[in-house]
Design an enzyme around this catalytic site. Structure first.
Site, PDB file in Angstrom:
ATOM      1  N   GLU A  43       0.853  -1.190   0.000  1.00  0.00           N
ATOM      2  CA  GLU A  43       0.000   0.000   0.000  1.00  0.00           C
ATOM      3  C   GLU A  43       0.889   1.239   0.000  1.00  0.00           C
ATOM      4  O   GLU A  43       1.780   1.373   0.847  1.00  0.00           O
ATOM      5  CB  GLU A  43      -0.949   0.067   1.217  1.00  0.00           C
ATOM      6  N   GLU A  68       4.825   4.919   3.686  1.00  0.00           N
ATOM      7  CA  GLU A  68       4.327   6.231   4.143  1.00  0.00           C
ATOM      8  C   GLU A  68       5.547   7.133   4.286  1.00  0.00           C
ATOM      9  O   GLU A  68       6.515   6.758   4.920  1.00  0.00           O
ATOM     10  CB  GLU A  68       3.596   6.073   5.484  1.00  0.00           C
ATOM     11  N   ASP A 117      -3.209  11.753  -2.078  1.00  0.00           N
ATOM     12  CA  ASP A 117      -3.273  13.220  -2.132  1.00  0.00           C
ATOM     13  C   ASP A 117      -3.646  13.655  -3.553  1.00  0.00           C
ATOM     14  O   ASP A 117      -3.049  13.186  -4.520  1.00  0.00           O
ATOM     15  CB  ASP A 117      -1.907  13.813  -1.732  1.00  0.00           C
ATOM     16  N   ASP A 153     -12.395   9.591  -2.671  1.00  0.00           N
ATOM     17  CA  ASP A 153     -13.695  10.275  -2.682  1.00  0.00           C
ATOM     18  C   ASP A 153     -13.621  11.478  -3.608  1.00  0.00           C
ATOM     19  O   ASP A 153     -14.571  12.255  -3.684  1.00  0.00           O
ATOM     20  CB  ASP A 153     -14.071  10.749  -1.271  1.00  0.00           C
ATOM     21  N   THR A 192     -10.645   2.500   5.022  1.00  0.00           N
ATOM     22  CA  THR A 192      -9.461   3.186   5.530  1.00  0.00           C
ATOM     23  C   THR A 192      -9.930   4.307   6.470  1.00  0.00           C
ATOM     24  O   THR A 192     -11.124   4.613   6.536  1.00  0.00           O
ATOM     25  CB  THR A 192      -8.645   3.805   4.370  1.00  0.00           C
TER      26      THR A 192
HETATM   27  N1  SAM Z   1      -4.395   5.730   2.841  1.00  0.00           N
HETATM   28  C1  SAM Z   1      -4.769   6.412   4.062  1.00  0.00           C
HETATM   29  C2  SAM Z   1      -6.278   6.442   4.206  1.00  0.00           C
HETATM   30  O1  SAM Z   1      -6.966   6.195   3.198  1.00  0.00           O
HETATM   31  O2  SAM Z   1      -6.760   6.691   5.314  1.00  0.00           O
HETATM   32  C3  SAM Z   1      -4.152   7.822   4.145  1.00  0.00           C
HETATM   33  C4  SAM Z   1      -4.609   8.796   3.082  1.00  0.00           C
HETATM   34  S1  SAM Z   1      -3.732  10.368   3.170  1.00  0.00           S
HETATM   35  C5  SAM Z   1      -4.767  11.466   2.316  1.00  0.00           C
HETATM   36  C6  SAM Z   1      -2.423  10.116   1.991  1.00  0.00           C
HETATM   37  C7  SAM Z   1      -1.147   9.600   2.628  1.00  0.00           C
HETATM   38  O3  SAM Z   1      -0.220   9.280   1.592  1.00  0.00           O
HETATM   39  C8  SAM Z   1      -0.479  10.611   3.519  1.00  0.00           C
HETATM   40  O4  SAM Z   1      -0.212  10.033   4.780  1.00  0.00           O
HETATM   41  C9  SAM Z   1       0.803  10.971   2.763  1.00  0.00           C
HETATM   42  O5  SAM Z   1       1.875  11.302   3.613  1.00  0.00           O
HETATM   43  C10 SAM Z   1       1.072   9.714   1.966  1.00  0.00           C
HETATM   44  N2  SAM Z   1       1.823   9.955   0.717  1.00  0.00           N
HETATM   45  C11 SAM Z   1       1.479  10.836  -0.251  1.00  0.00           C
HETATM   46  N3  SAM Z   1       2.388  10.816  -1.242  1.00  0.00           N
HETATM   47  C12 SAM Z   1       3.327   9.896  -0.907  1.00  0.00           C
HETATM   48  C13 SAM Z   1       4.513   9.436  -1.531  1.00  0.00           C
HETATM   49  N4  SAM Z   1       4.943   9.943  -2.696  1.00  0.00           N
HETATM   50  N5  SAM Z   1       5.232   8.469  -0.914  1.00  0.00           N
HETATM   51  C14 SAM Z   1       4.823   7.966   0.290  1.00  0.00           C
HETATM   52  N6  SAM Z   1       3.703   8.378   0.936  1.00  0.00           N
HETATM   53  C15 SAM Z   1       2.954   9.326   0.355  1.00  0.00           C
END
Ligand code: SAM
Length: 212
Positions: A43, A68, A117, A153, A192
Site C-alpha cells: 500500500e 508512508e 493526495d 472520494d 481506511t
Molecule cells: N491511505 C490512508 C487512508 O486512506 O486513510 C491515508 C490517506 S492520506 C490522504 C495520503 C497519505 O499518503 C499521507 O499520509 C501521505 O503522507 C502519503 N503519501 C502521499 N504521497 C506519498 C509518496 N509519494 N510516498 C509515500 N507516501 C505518500
C-alpha cells in the site's frame, strides 16, 4: 497536506523493528525479510495503517508492505503494531517516487492506493500517485499478472486516474462511482481512516482495479 511534527517520531521510526530501513544499494530480499515466499502486496500512502493491518490480519498467506513518507504519520501505525504485532507486515518510510530502488522488477503482486493526495494544481499532476509517471514505476515492480487498486472520494482525481490508465495502455478491470452501494465491488471492503471520515460526510467512494 500540512503536518504537525511529532517529537521523537523520526527516532522511533529509525529504530523500529517493524520498519524496513531503506537500502539504497539494491532492492530488498523480501523472501529473507519475511522468511517465506508468499506473494507481496504494497500500500502506497498508507497513513495510519488501519486498512493494511486489517488486511494482514485476515490474510496471513500474503506479505504486506506499507509505504508512508512522513514519520509523524507512520509513528501511529508503529504504535498499533507494537500493541498487536503482525508477522506478515512491515512498513517503509520512503517517498514512493523511488519505488524502483526498493522493489526488483516483478516483485509485487498488488498495489493499493487509498485516498491519495489529489495535488489539484495542474503543474503538480505528475505527483499524483495515479499519474502516467507513477504507472510506469508500478509497471516495473508489478508481476505480469499484478493489479492496482485505487479508492478515493475525489471525483476529479478519479477521472484523471481513468485517463492515465487509458493513456498508459493499462486495462480497467473494474470500476464503480459508489463503492458502498456496489454489492460486488464492496464485498470484503476494508475501510481506511479517510474512507470512514468521507463516507460519514455522505461522499460517494470511487474505486477502480487496473492491470496491464
Ligand atoms: N491511505 C490512508 C487512508 O486512506 O486513510 C491515508 C490517506 S492520506 C490522504 C495520503 C497519505 O499518503 C499521507 O499520509 C501521505 O503522507 C502519503 N503519501 C502521499 N504521497 C506519498 C509518496 N509519494 N510516498 C509515500 N507516501 C505518500
Amino acid at each position: 497536506m500540512r503536518l504537525r511534527k511529532i517529537k521523537g517520531a523520526d527516532e522511533a521510526v529509525a529504530t523500529s523493528p517493524y520498519v524496513i530501513h531503506e537500502d539504497l544499494e539494491a532492492p530488498n530480499d523480501w523472501h529473507k525479510i519475511f522468511n517465506n515466499d508468499h506473494p507481496l502486496h504494497v500500500e502506497i500512502g498508507m497513513g495510519k495503517g488501519r486498512f493494511l493491518m486489517e488486511l494482514a490480519k485476515t490474510n496471513p498467506q500474503i506479505n504486506y508492505i506499507g509505504i508512508e513518507r512522513y514519520t509523524s504519520v507512520l509513528i501511529k501505525a508503529i504504535k498499533k503494531m507494537e500493541a498487536a504485532p503482525l508477522p506478515n507486515l512491515y512498513f517503509m518510510c520512503v517517498d514512493a517516487a523511488n519505488l524502483e530502488q526498493f522493489f526488483a522488477p516483478g516483485d509485487v503482486m498488488r498495489i493499493y492506493l487509498n485516498f491519495s493526495d489529489p495535488w489539484p494544481k495542474d503543474r503538480h499532476a505528475r505527483r499524483r500517485l495515479t499519474s502516467v509517471e507513477y504507472l510506469k514505476r508500478y509497471d516495473t515492480i508489478l508481476s505480469p499478472s499484478g493489479q492496482l487498486e485505487f479508492k478515493t472520494d475525489n471525483e476529479s482525481l478519479f477521472d484523471f486516474s481513468l485517463e492515465s490508465i487509458k493513456e498508459a495502455g493499462w486495462k480497467l478491470l473494474a470500476c464503480t462511482r459508489n463503492l458502498h452501494q456496489d454489492p460486488k465491488m464492496n464485498l470484503g471492503n476494508i475501510m481506511t481512516e479517510y474512507e470512514e471520515k468521507f463516507s460519514a460526510q455522505g461522499n460517494p467512494i470511487y474505486k477502480l482495479i487496473a492491470a496491464r
